[in-house]
Design a protein around this motif. Structure first.
Motif, mmCIF file in Angstrom:
data_model
loop_
_atom_site.group_PDB
_atom_site.id
_atom_site.type_symbol
_atom_site.label_atom_id
_atom_site.label_comp_id
_atom_site.label_asym_id
_atom_site.label_seq_id
_atom_site.Cartn_x
_atom_site.Cartn_y
_atom_site.Cartn_z
ATOM 1 N N ARG A 127 0.829 -1.211 0.000
ATOM 2 C CA ARG A 127 0.000 0.000 0.000
ATOM 3 C C ARG A 127 0.857 1.251 0.000
ATOM 4 O O ARG A 127 0.653 2.167 -0.798
ATOM 5 C CB ARG A 127 -0.921 0.006 1.221
ATOM 6 N N ASP A 128 1.855 1.284 0.886
ATOM 7 C CA ASP A 128 2.700 2.463 0.989
ATOM 8 C C ASP A 128 3.505 2.684 -0.282
ATOM 9 O O ASP A 128 3.701 3.822 -0.730
ATOM 10 C CB ASP A 128 3.641 2.341 2.196
ATOM 11 N N ARG A 129 3.971 1.587 -0.894
ATOM 12 C CA ARG A 129 4.744 1.728 -2.124
ATOM 13 C C ARG A 129 3.865 2.292 -3.240
ATOM 14 O O ARG A 129 4.319 3.131 -4.028
ATOM 15 C CB ARG A 129 5.355 0.394 -2.549
ATOM 16 N N ALA A 130 2.613 1.873 -3.302
ATOM 17 C CA ALA A 130 1.699 2.403 -4.322
ATOM 18 C C ALA A 130 1.444 3.892 -4.090
ATOM 19 O O ALA A 130 1.382 4.684 -5.043
ATOM 20 C CB ALA A 130 0.384 1.629 -4.300
ATOM 21 N N VAL A 131 1.311 4.290 -2.834
ATOM 22 C CA VAL A 131 1.131 5.707 -2.499
ATOM 23 C C VAL A 131 2.329 6.515 -2.988
ATOM 24 O O VAL A 131 2.182 7.550 -3.661
ATOM 25 C CB VAL A 131 0.958 5.894 -0.976
ATOM 26 N N LEU A 132 3.517 6.052 -2.672
ATOM 27 C CA LEU A 132 4.740 6.765 -3.036
ATOM 28 C C LEU A 132 4.924 6.812 -4.549
ATOM 29 O O LEU A 132 5.365 7.832 -5.101
ATOM 30 C CB LEU A 132 5.947 6.108 -2.368
ATOM 31 N N GLU A 133 4.587 5.733 -5.224
ATOM 32 C CA GLU A 133 4.707 5.694 -6.681
ATOM 33 C C GLU A 133 3.810 6.748 -7.335
ATOM 34 O O GLU A 133 4.213 7.416 -8.288
ATOM 35 C CB GLU A 133 4.350 4.308 -7.219
ATOM 36 N N LEU A 134 2.594 6.896 -6.844
ATOM 37 C CA LEU A 134 1.672 7.848 -7.455
ATOM 38 C C LEU A 134 2.015 9.293 -7.105
ATOM 39 O O LEU A 134 1.832 10.199 -7.922
ATOM 40 C CB LEU A 134 0.239 7.529 -7.042
ATOM 41 N N LEU A 135 2.531 9.520 -5.905
ATOM 42 C CA LEU A 135 2.920 10.874 -5.528
ATOM 43 C C LEU A 135 4.114 11.351 -6.339
ATOM 44 O O LEU A 135 4.133 12.482 -6.839
ATOM 45 C CB LEU A 135 3.238 10.943 -4.031
ATOM 46 N N TYR A 136 5.109 10.483 -6.488
ATOM 47 C CA TYR A 136 6.312 10.877 -7.232
ATOM 48 C C TYR A 136 6.197 10.548 -8.721
ATOM 49 O O TYR A 136 6.599 11.331 -9.567
ATOM 50 C CB TYR A 136 7.553 10.191 -6.650
ATOM 51 N N GLY A 137 5.634 9.393 -9.050
ATOM 52 C CA GLY A 137 5.578 8.963 -10.435
ATOM 53 C C GLY A 137 4.482 9.610 -11.257
ATOM 54 O O GLY A 137 4.513 9.568 -12.492
ATOM 55 N N ALA A 138 3.502 10.215 -10.597
ATOM 56 C CA ALA A 138 2.406 10.864 -11.322
ATOM 57 C C ALA A 138 2.188 12.307 -10.880
ATOM 58 O O ALA A 138 1.384 13.017 -11.470
ATOM 59 C CB ALA A 138 1.111 10.071 -11.143
ATOM 60 N N GLY A 139 2.879 12.732 -9.824
ATOM 61 C CA GLY A 139 2.740 14.113 -9.364
ATOM 62 C C GLY A 139 1.378 14.427 -8.790
ATOM 63 O O GLY A 139 0.919 15.572 -8.821
ATOM 64 N N MET A 140 0.707 13.429 -8.223
ATOM 65 C CA MET A 140 -0.635 13.650 -7.699
ATOM 66 C C MET A 140 -0.608 14.440 -6.391
ATOM 67 O O MET A 140 0.343 14.353 -5.615
ATOM 68 C CB MET A 140 -1.345 12.311 -7.468
ATOM 69 N N ARG A 141 -1.648 15.211 -6.176
ATOM 70 C CA ARG A 141 -1.840 15.870 -4.889
ATOM 71 C C ARG A 141 -2.344 14.833 -3.889
ATOM 72 O O ARG A 141 -3.054 13.891 -4.258
ATOM 73 C CB ARG A 141 -2.853 17.003 -4.991
ATOM 74 N N VAL A 142 -2.028 15.039 -2.618
ATOM 75 C CA VAL A 142 -2.458 14.076 -1.609
ATOM 76 C C VAL A 142 -3.983 14.051 -1.504
ATOM 77 O O VAL A 142 -4.581 12.997 -1.257
ATOM 78 C CB VAL A 142 -1.800 14.381 -0.251
ATOM 79 N N SER A 143 -4.644 15.176 -1.735
ATOM 80 C CA SER A 143 -6.110 15.210 -1.699
ATOM 81 C C SER A 143 -6.700 14.379 -2.830
ATOM 82 O O SER A 143 -7.763 13.767 -2.678
ATOM 83 C CB SER A 143 -6.606 16.652 -1.795
ATOM 84 N N GLU A 144 -6.002 14.337 -3.968
ATOM 85 C CA GLU A 144 -6.458 13.527 -5.094
ATOM 86 C C GLU A 144 -6.315 12.040 -4.794
ATOM 87 O O GLU A 144 -7.178 11.235 -5.149
ATOM 88 C CB GLU A 144 -5.668 13.904 -6.349
ATOM 89 N N LEU A 145 -5.234 11.690 -4.118
ATOM 90 C CA LEU A 145 -5.046 10.295 -3.711
ATOM 91 C C LEU A 145 -6.113 9.866 -2.718
ATOM 92 O O LEU A 145 -6.649 8.763 -2.792
ATOM 93 C CB LEU A 145 -3.666 10.111 -3.076
ATOM 94 N N ALA A 146 -6.391 10.756 -1.772
ATOM 95 C CA ALA A 146 -7.338 10.422 -0.709
ATOM 96 C C ALA A 146 -8.748 10.163 -1.256
ATOM 97 O O ALA A 146 -9.498 9.355 -0.701
ATOM 98 C CB ALA A 146 -7.377 11.538 0.327
ATOM 99 N N SER A 147 -9.107 10.824 -2.339
ATOM 100 C CA SER A 147 -10.460 10.671 -2.889
ATOM 101 C C SER A 147 -10.525 9.671 -4.049
ATOM 102 O O SER A 147 -11.597 9.451 -4.614
ATOM 103 C CB SER A 147 -10.981 12.031 -3.371
#
Length: 293
Positions: A127-147
């Motif tokens: 789970r944590d690796r997927a979070v980190l991949e999307l934050l750095y690999g896609a430049g997503m905002r944390v609010s976008e991840l949360a929703s």
């Protein structure tokens, strides 16, 4: 229209176009103004003059410039709305300037640091690796991840439909490493399309605070202070360093204005200048301003 009623009407209008965070902040600013007027026996738009508003804003002179700037923006937007609605003839905020806020360049990780943070170690769960991949690999905002819900993700095209700032829809693009991380994280749950992508042990959607903790923990492992937005900044900076066009970076970040994205141009230039000064004999300047031999 009564002042309190006008504020409520405006906040409903604001909620249709801005994030919940912005609405909450503006609501606080306008509630403070309403309380200030009431304490001084002033009522309605008729007695809310430019001078009254200036006196109100003086109360916050010791606040950070960014906070004072937001309060001015909040009042400007409210009174502009009131004028557009025909509640007032003259906008009392028209000649009140907002304080200038010096924009600091964002702190970013180097490419090797970002890679190490995302890769983690044997204790980093899927789970944590997927979070980190999307934050750095896609430049997503944390609010976008949360929703983000599973149905929002197109695993074949490596894209995700998200709601950005101001609740505006945008398309996020991610790479194969992020897709593989998502596959590992979701497992059979990938078929449950209406569920959140990221949930806790009780099956509830992860909070923004939990996403922050995941990034801080990952940063600690490599000896760096990190937060979700630092990974987004790093994503943009590394794109610029790799030669990406500024407008492409703007699109990938979901910035409404190119001016917002231009900060990464400045950041990249600073890195190039530092590299030249440290490595090239004519890149440094002596006290007279000439390059050293």
């Amino acid at each position: 229209m009564a002042f309190d009623e006008a504020i409520e009407t405006y906040l409903v209008h604001l909620g249709a176009n801005k994030s919940a965070h912005t609405v909450k902040a503006y609501a606080t600013d306008l509630a403070q103004l309403a309380a200030y007027l009431e304490d001084r026996g002033l009522s309605g738009f008729g007695e809310t003059t430019e001078e009254v508003l200036r006196q109100f804003l003086v109360l916050f002179k010791d606040y950070q410039p960014s906070s004072r700037q937001r309060k001015v923006y909040a009042l400007r937007a409210f009174f502009a709305f009131a004028q557009a609605m025909g509640w007032i003839d003259v906008d009392p905020m028209a000649d009140i300037a907002a304080p200038t806020v010096r924009k600091r360049l964002p702190k970013v990780l180097s490419q090797s640091e970002a890679e190490a943070l995302v890769e983690g170690d044997e204790q980093t769960n899927p789970r944590d690796r997927a979070v980190l991949e999307l934050l750095y690999g896609a430049g997503m905002r944390v609010s976008e991840l949360a929703s983000l819900n599973i149905e929002d993700v197109d695993f074949e095209r490596c894209t995700a439909s998200v709601r950005g700032k101001g609740n505006k829809p945008r398309m996020v693009v991610f790479g194969t490493p992020a897709r593989e991380a998502l596959f590992e994280h979701l497992g059979a749950r990938r078929k449950k399309r209406r569920e959140p992508v990221f949930v806790n042990e009780e099956g509830r959607r992860l909070s923004v605070r939990t996403f922050h903790r995941i990034v801080v923990r990952a940063g600690t492992k490599i000896g760096k202070r990190a937060h979700p937005h630092a990974l987004r900044h790093s994503f943009a900076t590394h794109l610029m360093e790799g030669g990406s066009d500024l407008r492409v970076v703007q699109e990938l970040l979901g910035h409404a204005s190119l001016r917002t994205t231009q900060v990464y141009t400045h950041l990249n230039l600073d890195r190039l200048r530092n590299a030249m000064e440290s490595a090239h004999p004519r890149g440094r300047e002596d006290e007279g301003g000439r390059g050293k031999k």
